[in-house]
Scaffold this motif. Structure first.
Motif, PDB file in Angstrom:
ATOM      1  N   GLN A 183       3.536  13.932   2.547  1.00 27.94           N
ATOM      2  CA  GLN A 183       4.499  12.898   2.196  1.00 27.94           C
ATOM      3  C   GLN A 183       3.778  11.587   1.903  1.00 27.94           C
ATOM      4  OE1 GLN A 183       7.260  12.746   5.421  1.00 27.94           O
ATOM      5  NE2 GLN A 183       8.054  14.806   5.056  1.00 27.94           N
ATOM      6  N   TRP A 184       4.497  10.697   1.220  1.00 26.07           N
ATOM      7  CA  TRP A 184       3.968   9.377   0.917  1.00 26.07           C
ATOM      8  C   TRP A 184       4.376   8.385   2.001  1.00 26.07           C
ATOM      9  CZ3 TRP A 184       0.637   7.782  -2.820  1.00 26.07           C
ATOM     10  CH2 TRP A 184       0.308   8.722  -3.806  1.00 26.07           C
ATOM     11  N   GLU A 185       3.424   7.545   2.375  1.00 25.59           N
ATOM     12  CA  GLU A 185       3.679   6.470   3.333  1.00 25.59           C
ATOM     13  C   GLU A 185       3.504   5.153   2.588  1.00 25.59           C
ATOM     14  OE1 GLU A 185       0.791   7.390   6.297  1.00 25.59           O
ATOM     15  OE2 GLU A 185       1.961   9.065   7.134  1.00 25.59           O
ATOM     16  N   ILE A 186       4.561   4.358   2.543  1.00 28.51           N
ATOM     17  CA  ILE A 186       4.582   3.152   1.715  1.00 28.51           C
ATOM     18  C   ILE A 186       4.772   1.938   2.606  1.00 28.51           C
ATOM     19  CG2 ILE A 186       5.804   1.949  -0.149  1.00 28.51           C
ATOM     20  CD1 ILE A 186       6.539   5.500  -0.149  1.00 28.51           C
ATOM     21  N   ALA A 187       3.783   1.049   2.598  1.00 27.51           N
ATOM     22  CA  ALA A 187       3.841  -0.176   3.403  1.00 27.51           C
ATOM     23  C   ALA A 187       4.249  -1.350   2.527  1.00 27.51           C
ATOM     24  CB  ALA A 187       2.485  -0.453   4.047  1.00 27.51           C
ATOM     25  N   THR A 188       4.956  -2.325   3.120  1.00 32.84           N
ATOM     26  CA  THR A 188       5.449  -3.475   2.372  1.00 32.84           C
ATOM     27  C   THR A 188       5.042  -4.784   3.032  1.00 32.84           C
ATOM     28  OG1 THR A 188       7.534  -3.648   3.596  1.00 32.84           O
ATOM     29  CG2 THR A 188       7.474  -2.110   1.728  1.00 32.84           C
ATOM     30  N   ASP A 189       5.248  -5.870   2.299  1.00 35.40           N
ATOM     31  CA  ASP A 189       4.922  -7.187   2.847  1.00 35.40           C
ATOM     32  C   ASP A 189       5.980  -7.661   3.845  1.00 35.40           C
ATOM     33  OD1 ASP A 189       7.009  -7.752   1.141  1.00 35.40           O
ATOM     34  OD2 ASP A 189       5.946  -9.250  -0.042  1.00 35.40           O
ATOM     35  N   THR A 190       6.988  -6.850   4.097  1.00 39.89           N
ATOM     36  CA  THR A 190       7.990  -7.152   5.137  1.00 39.89           C
ATOM     37  C   THR A 190       7.679  -6.382   6.415  1.00 39.89           C
ATOM     38  OG1 THR A 190       9.411  -5.426   4.182  1.00 39.89           O
ATOM     39  CG2 THR A 190       9.826  -7.700   3.498  1.00 39.89           C
ATOM     40  N   ASP A 191       6.445  -5.862   6.494  1.00 37.29           N
ATOM     41  CA  ASP A 191       5.969  -5.120   7.673  1.00 37.29           C
ATOM     42  C   ASP A 191       6.801  -3.879   7.960  1.00 37.29           C
ATOM     43  OD1 ASP A 191       3.853  -6.900   8.184  1.00 37.29           O
ATOM     44  OD2 ASP A 191       5.194  -8.259   9.258  1.00 37.29           O
ATOM     45  N   PHE A 210       7.372   9.709  -4.599  1.00 35.67           N
ATOM     46  CA  PHE A 210       7.035   8.296  -4.804  1.00 35.67           C
ATOM     47  C   PHE A 210       7.001   8.067  -6.307  1.00 35.67           C
ATOM     48  CE2 PHE A 210       3.496   4.956  -4.753  1.00 35.67           C
ATOM     49  CZ  PHE A 210       4.384   3.923  -4.517  1.00 35.67           C
ATOM     50  N   ILE A 211       7.825   7.131  -6.793  1.00 36.29           N
ATOM     51  CA  ILE A 211       8.026   6.973  -8.236  1.00 36.29           C
ATOM     52  C   ILE A 211       7.825   5.527  -8.647  1.00 36.29           C
ATOM     53  CG2 ILE A 211       9.659   7.291 -10.139  1.00 36.29           C
ATOM     54  CD1 ILE A 211      11.090   9.366  -8.235  1.00 36.29           C
ATOM     55  N   SER A 212       7.001   5.313  -9.654  1.00 37.86           N
ATOM     56  CA  SER A 212       6.739   3.961 -10.159  1.00 37.86           C
ATOM     57  C   SER A 212       7.644   3.644 -11.337  1.00 37.86           C
ATOM     58  CB  SER A 212       5.274   3.823 -10.590  1.00 37.86           C
ATOM     59  OG  SER A 212       5.106   2.640 -11.353  1.00 37.86           O
ATOM     60  N   GLY A 267      -4.131   8.533  -3.386  1.00 43.04           N
ATOM     61  CA  GLY A 267      -3.725   9.928  -3.375  1.00 43.04           C
ATOM     62  C   GLY A 267      -4.406  10.691  -2.258  1.00 43.04           C
ATOM     63  N   ARG A 268      -4.692  11.958  -2.517  1.00 45.97           N
ATOM     64  CA  ARG A 268      -5.358  12.771  -1.502  1.00 45.97           C
ATOM     65  C   ARG A 268      -6.693  12.163  -1.097  1.00 45.97           C
ATOM     66  NH1 ARG A 268      -2.910  17.739  -0.992  1.00 45.97           N
ATOM     67  NH2 ARG A 268      -1.864  18.574  -2.847  1.00 45.97           N
ATOM     68  N   ASP A 269      -6.999  12.281   0.196  1.00 41.96           N
ATOM     69  CA  ASP A 269      -8.302  11.870   0.730  1.00 41.96           C
ATOM     70  C   ASP A 269      -8.626  10.417   0.430  1.00 41.96           C
ATOM     71  OD1 ASP A 269      -8.679  14.582   1.561  1.00 41.96           O
ATOM     72  OD2 ASP A 269      -9.320  15.068  -0.485  1.00 41.96           O
ATOM     73  N   GLY A 270      -7.566   9.597   0.257  1.00 42.01           N
ATOM     74  CA  GLY A 270      -7.773   8.166   0.081  1.00 42.01           C
ATOM     75  C   GLY A 270      -8.251   7.741  -1.290  1.00 42.01           C
ATOM     76  N   LYS A 280       0.851  -1.191   0.000  1.00 45.45           N
ATOM     77  CA  LYS A 280       0.000   0.000   0.000  1.00 45.45           C
ATOM     78  C   LYS A 280       0.883   1.235   0.000  1.00 45.45           C
ATOM     79  CE  LYS A 280      -3.779   2.293   2.494  1.00 45.45           C
ATOM     80  NZ  LYS A 280      -4.689   2.228   3.671  1.00 45.45           N
ATOM     81  N   ALA A 281       0.445   2.237  -0.727  1.00 43.75           N
ATOM     82  CA  ALA A 281       1.125   3.531  -0.708  1.00 43.75           C
ATOM     83  C   ALA A 281       0.056   4.615  -0.652  1.00 43.75           C
ATOM     84  CB  ALA A 281       1.998   3.715  -1.941  1.00 43.75           C
ATOM     85  N   SER A 282       0.160   5.505   0.310  1.00 44.13           N
ATOM     86  CA  SER A 282      -0.867   6.538   0.456  1.00 44.13           C
ATOM     87  C   SER A 282      -0.230   7.884   0.751  1.00 44.13           C
ATOM     88  CB  SER A 282      -1.866   6.169   1.560  1.00 44.13           C
ATOM     89  OG  SER A 282      -1.180   5.901   2.774  1.00 44.13           O
ATOM     90  N   PHE A 283      -0.830   8.926   0.189  1.00 41.88           N
ATOM     91  CA  PHE A 283      -0.341  10.282   0.407  1.00 41.88           C
ATOM     92  C   PHE A 283      -0.980  10.829   1.679  1.00 41.88           C
ATOM     93  CE2 PHE A 283      -0.536  14.910  -0.171  1.00 41.88           C
ATOM     94  CZ  PHE A 283       0.815  15.180  -0.360  1.00 41.88           C
ATOM     95  N   ASN A 284      -0.137  11.208   2.639  1.00 45.39           N
ATOM     96  CA  ASN A 284      -0.607  11.798   3.884  1.00 45.39           C
ATOM     97  C   ASN A 284      -0.700  13.306   3.687  1.00 45.39           C
ATOM     98  OD1 ASN A 284      -0.586  13.064   6.519  1.00 45.39           O
ATOM     99  ND2 ASN A 284      -0.076  11.041   7.364  1.00 45.39           N
ATOM    100  N   ASN A 285      -1.908  13.816   3.650  1.00 37.17           N
ATOM    101  CA  ASN A 285      -2.113  15.218   3.317  1.00 37.17           C
ATOM    102  C   ASN A 285      -1.604  16.154   4.404  1.00 37.17           C
ATOM    103  OD1 ASN A 285      -3.150  17.020   1.285  1.00 37.17           O
ATOM    104  ND2 ASN A 285      -4.749  17.595   2.750  1.00 37.17           N
ATOM    105  N   ASP A 286      -1.569  15.688   5.649  1.00 39.36           N
ATOM    106  CA  ASP A 286      -1.071  16.529   6.739  1.00 39.36           C
ATOM    107  C   ASP A 286       0.453  16.642   6.682  1.00 39.36           C
ATOM    108  OD1 ASP A 286      -3.640  16.947   7.766  1.00 39.36           O
ATOM    109  OD2 ASP A 286      -3.560  15.082   8.920  1.00 39.36           O
ATOM    110  N   ARG A 287       1.112  15.518   6.430  1.00 36.17           N
ATOM    111  CA  ARG A 287       2.573  15.510   6.365  1.00 36.17           C
ATOM    112  C   ARG A 287       3.093  15.942   4.999  1.00 36.17           C
ATOM    113  NH1 ARG A 287       4.365   9.696   8.828  1.00 36.17           N
ATOM    114  NH2 ARG A 287       6.406  10.722   8.914  1.00 36.17           N
TER     115      ARG A 287
END
Length: 541
Positions: free
Chosen positions: A119-127, A135-137, A391-394, A110-117
């Motif tokens: 910044q992008w928060e990126i979660a992985t299967d390695t916890d 954030f670049i694909s 992205g913004r607002d989920g 999962k990767a989500s943009f935190n509108n308050d920070r």
């Protein structure tokens, strides 16, 4: 685990991810590349099927951003094989010392943009959780494999493989009855190799394709030396040609030649080999009369090569040449002169299910020991849509694009509501209509300069404006509609995926023209984008 903070997180360690890492690291940014495989290579790590090769001349299928790097490598073959390309990408990773900044065997969940920070928060299967400003694909256009949902697949007692996820160890097909489903590029490259081993090989084909002969060969030392001497010209071709590669052309329409002149030019490119069938005339992609000349030439070649008239007819393509990806192969048509190689048209006799002993068709069952799915990829959007990117607002990409049926981007690089998210060779860019390393270099350079602009001007975010997406989408559609592309169902439009039918999501105006457009946007202070100024509380520490 605690958060791991970087200036940029890049997904994928293929051509795109490796170069993006190098450029941003040279700029002094902290970067982490996340890669699901246990090595570099991207699609070339996974696609190890027999006969796998690039379809650009190998001397163009490499980076040109560094003359020193370019001149340290010599290709062995005119068309590099998968092992050689993988060797090249490992060479690049070692020469540029990229591995310390790549985390292998890790998949983004999962990767989500935190509108308050901001910044992008990126979660992985390695916890783990990675936090980054950018954030670049770099996941590529052809990396998510597609296996149609055939009933009974799990019941088959033999071996099953997909060309895009081929085992790393040798697959022994000696003396086995093999069914291959699909005849796109991977199937066409694999079949002549499989035919050398298999007791029986049966192609189950939905649509016949145009296949040009590769004329692959070992490069002589003189040819290798010449490629080194030609560095400047090869680098120049990346940005001054429509496809990022120089190919033979008459510079004219087929209608300007009589029948003998047409045949002479087409004979030349057929014997020379490669993709020049698509470039021999300037209007092949837009003029039905010219297109018919080239299309019929290939159909005549099929009849000339294949002795069995019924097999030859089955392999006759009936769409406009170049409106599906033109394929280059080696002795593909010739194998149908062998008694143990068969072909069945799925339009006439469709697959009903997979059985324990083979493939059940509407009329009969093809018994086999091995099923190979050469059924391609969820191209252009598949890898992005498989990830949970918000992205913004989920808002997810799936919501924004209507599950891929209404793609919206600006320049194929960015999206409204997804700040600081960049796509390398994304949908609505030239991507798969080009020599991919050329398109990747252009994209990465543009993204790198964009990030330089943000950092220099103390800007926290950049985001495409909605009106820019609308204008860009219309420009892509208008260009496509001026060509023959929309007349053909293809994986360019998602037509190979059941339930998916979207618009044409490739910019067809050429890499050279596309670069001019992108550069103009940048030169005009990133016209069509919105920005937010950086604030002390959102700057990475």
């Amino acid at each position: 685990m605690g958060e791991k903070k970087y200036d940029a997180v890049v997904i994928g360690a293929g051509f795109a991810g490796l170069y993006m890492l190098h450029r941003l690291r040279e700029r002094g940014l902290s970067v982490k590349v996340i890669e699901a495989a246990d090595g570099v290579g991207g699609v070339w790590y996974w696609s190890r099927y027999p006969g796998a090769k690039c379809d650009s001349d190998s001397i163009y299928y490499n980076f040109t951003f560094s003359e020193e790097l370019y001149k340290k490598w010599r290709w062995k073959d005119r068309y590099a094989s998968q092992p050689e390309i993988l060797e090249y990408l490992n060479f690049v990773a070692d020469e540029l010392k990229l591995r310390p900044d790549i985390q292998f065997k890790t998949r983004v969940t999962k990767a989500s943009f935190n509108n308050d920070r901001k910044q992008w928060e990126i979660a992985t299967d390695t916890d783990e959780t990675f936090v980054a400003k950018y954030f670049i694909s770099g996941v590529g256009c052809l990396s998510t494999t597609n296996i149609p949902p055939f009933e009974g697949t799990e019941s088959f007692k033999g071996e099953q493989y997909h060309t895009g996820r081929w085992p790393h160890e040798k697959v022994d097909l000696t003396g086995k009855r093999v069914v291959i489903i699909g005849n796109g590029s991977s199937g066409i490259q694999a079949m002549p190799e499989i035919a050398k081993e298999a007791k029986e090989l049966t192609l189950l084909m939905r649509t016949p394709h145009y296949v040009a002969e590769a004329r692959n060969k070992r490069l002589t030392k003189e040819e290798q030396d010449q490629a080194i001497v030609n560095y400047e010209d090869i680098r120049d071709s990346f940005t001054t040609t429509t496809g990022g590669i120089r190919m033979f052309t008459t510079g004219k329409s087929a209608t300007e030649f009589d029948a003998a002149g047409q045949k002479e030019a087409l004979d030349y490119v057929w014997e020379s080999g490669g993709l020049a069938l698509g470039s021999v005339y300037t209007d092949t992609g837009v003029n039905k009369e010219t297109n018919f000349v080239v299309s019929q030439y290939v159909r005549d070649k099929i009849d000339e090569i294949i002795e069995d008239a019924e097999k030859a007819q089955l392999l006759h393509p009936d769409y406009y040449i170049t409106t599906k990806r033109l394929i280059i192969g080696t002795n593909f048509y010739e194998i149908f002169n062998e008694d143990h190689v068969n072909i069945i048209s799925l339009k006439e006799n469709p697959i009903e299910s997979i059985a324990e002993n083979g493939v059940k068709l509407r009329e009969g069952t093809i018994e086999c020991d091995v099923i190979i799915f050469a059924t391609g990829y969820e191209a252009m959007t598949g890898s992005l849509l498989k990830m949970d990117i918000q992205g913004r607002d989920g808002q997810s990409i799936q919501e924004k694009w209507g599950e891929g049926q209404d793609v919206k981007t600006y320049l194929g690089l960015t999206m409204e509501n997804f700040p600081n998210f960049f796509m390398i060779t994304g949908p609505q860019s030239p991507s798969v209509l080009t020599n991919m390393p050329a398109a990747i270099e252009q994209h990465v350079d543009w993204i790198d300069h964009c990030i330089e602009y943000l950092e220099t001007n103390e800007l926290q975010t950049i985001e495409a404006q909605k009106v820019s997406e609308v204008k860009w989408g219309k420009e892509c559609d208008d260009l496509a509609n001026s060509t023959l592309f929309p007349h053909t169902n293809s994986w360019y439009t998602g037509a190979n995926i059941d339930g998916v039918q979207r618009g044409f999501v490739i910019y067809v105006g050429g890499l050279n023209n596309y670069k001019v457009i992108c550069d103009k946007v940048a030169d005009n202070n990133y016209e069509g984008f919105s920005f937010e100024k950086a604030q002390a509380n959102v700057v990475l520490q």
